[in-house]
Scaffold this active site. Structure first.
Site, PDB file in Angstrom:
ATOM      1  N   SER A  65       0.842  -1.196   0.000  1.00  0.00           N
ATOM      2  CA  SER A  65       0.000   0.000   0.000  1.00  0.00           C
ATOM      3  C   SER A  65       0.876   1.244   0.000  1.00  0.00           C
ATOM      4  O   SER A  65       1.983   1.242   0.553  1.00  0.00           O
ATOM      5  CB  SER A  65      -0.895   0.016   1.244  1.00  0.00           C
ATOM      6  OG  SER A  65      -1.594   1.241   1.348  1.00  0.00           O
ATOM      7  N   TYR A 101      -0.878   0.124  10.473  1.00  0.00           N
ATOM      8  CA  TYR A 101      -1.041  -0.439   9.130  1.00  0.00           C
ATOM      9  C   TYR A 101       0.139  -0.038   8.254  1.00  0.00           C
ATOM     10  O   TYR A 101       0.671  -0.853   7.494  1.00  0.00           O
ATOM     11  CB  TYR A 101      -2.357   0.061   8.529  1.00  0.00           C
ATOM     12  CG  TYR A 101      -2.605  -0.360   7.099  1.00  0.00           C
ATOM     13  CD1 TYR A 101      -2.873  -1.683   6.772  1.00  0.00           C
ATOM     14  CD2 TYR A 101      -2.613   0.583   6.068  1.00  0.00           C
ATOM     15  CE1 TYR A 101      -3.124  -2.070   5.460  1.00  0.00           C
ATOM     16  CE2 TYR A 101      -2.865   0.210   4.753  1.00  0.00           C
ATOM     17  CZ  TYR A 101      -3.110  -1.116   4.461  1.00  0.00           C
ATOM     18  OH  TYR A 101      -3.366  -1.491   3.164  1.00  0.00           O
TER      19      TYR A 101
END
Length: 261
Positions: free
Chosen positions: A145, A156
């Site tokens: 990502s 994350y």
């Protein structure tokens, strides 16, 4: 665009295949000739797989908890039993559970974010290595990502930073075994509402504000000032997994409208 037989006779494992990007990848791989193993812990993976089989494609569903090494070992064992080899692994499991400034995360939430978005990739890479070595090569695609440079999701970001590091180091280590490892850093991607949300609890009013900040920052960080489509990510993942990308390994490719993360 579907490339007929691009993955003919290839055995491909796709994790997180019940919905979203993973489902799109699994469907395209099947339509391009692969024997596809769809892995998820949600029951809906069974329905997705049955739909592919009804259309005449070679597909196998496996339910497993990929946050554990045992879960991924089960996937590998069942795949080898069914198809005797593994050519491709698409490590797609992961995703932000909470969205908030780092000071608001609790200890258990941080651990859950790392377990969700780092360990499935780590276990997946480790589990398929020996079968790929025995098969004289293979391809691992790690879905990362651009959120490694983002707001309101530091755990994350840490997990996906780890995915990028795994990609670079493993590619360096395994090139001699004819194993390519590539990461696709997804940008903001429009997708249908998740059938099973990552966070079972509805967002509070404050959490909705924090989540909107992520959306706004993601759009603003792209050169194109917009979210992409699932198809954009699927196209890049399949290219990286195909022989067309045989001289690409050890890198993280952003698919994000110009946001490099």
């Amino acid at each position: 665009m579907i490339f007929q037989d691009r993955f003919k006779d290839k055995v491909a494992i796709v994790t997180g295949a019940a919905q979203g990007i993973g489902k799109g990848v699994a469907e395209r791989l099947a339509k391009e000739g692969a024997k596809v193993i769809l892995v998820d812990r949600a029951d809906i993976v069974l329905q997705v797989t049955e739909e592919l089989k009804t259309e005449g494609f070679d597909a196998l569903a496996i339910q497993a908890d990929l946050e554990t090494f045992a879960g991924f070992e089960k996937v590998v064992a069942e795949t080898l039993k069914a198809y005797q080899k593994i050519d491709i692994l698409i490590n797609n499991v992961g995703g932000t559970i909470w969205a908030k400034p780092f000071q608001h995360y609790k200890e258990d939430e941080i651990i859950k974010e790392i377990n969700r978005s780092l360990f499935p990739t780590l276990w997946g890479c480790q589990s398929v290595l020996q079968p790929m070595i025995d098969n004289k090569g293979g391809v691992i695609i790690n879905v990362s990502s651009i959120a490694t440079r983002s707001i309101n999701r530091v755990p994350y970001a840490a997990a996906k930073g780890g995915v990028n590091a795994i990609t670079a180091s493993l590619a360096f280590e395994q090139a001699a075994n004819n194993i390519r490892v590539v990461a696709i850093a997804t940008g903001g991607t429009e997708a249908p509402a998740r059938i099973i949300p990552r966070n079972e609890k509805p967002m509070s009013a404050e959490e909705k504000i924090w989540y909107q900040e992520i959306v706004d920052q993601t759009r603003e960080s792209t050169l194109q000032k917009k979210y992409g489509q699932i198809e954009d990510q699927v196209n890049a993942i399949l290219f990286a997994a195909s022989d067309e990308a045989k001289y690409i390994t050890g890198v993280t490719i952003p698919v994000s409208g110009g946001d490099l993360g």
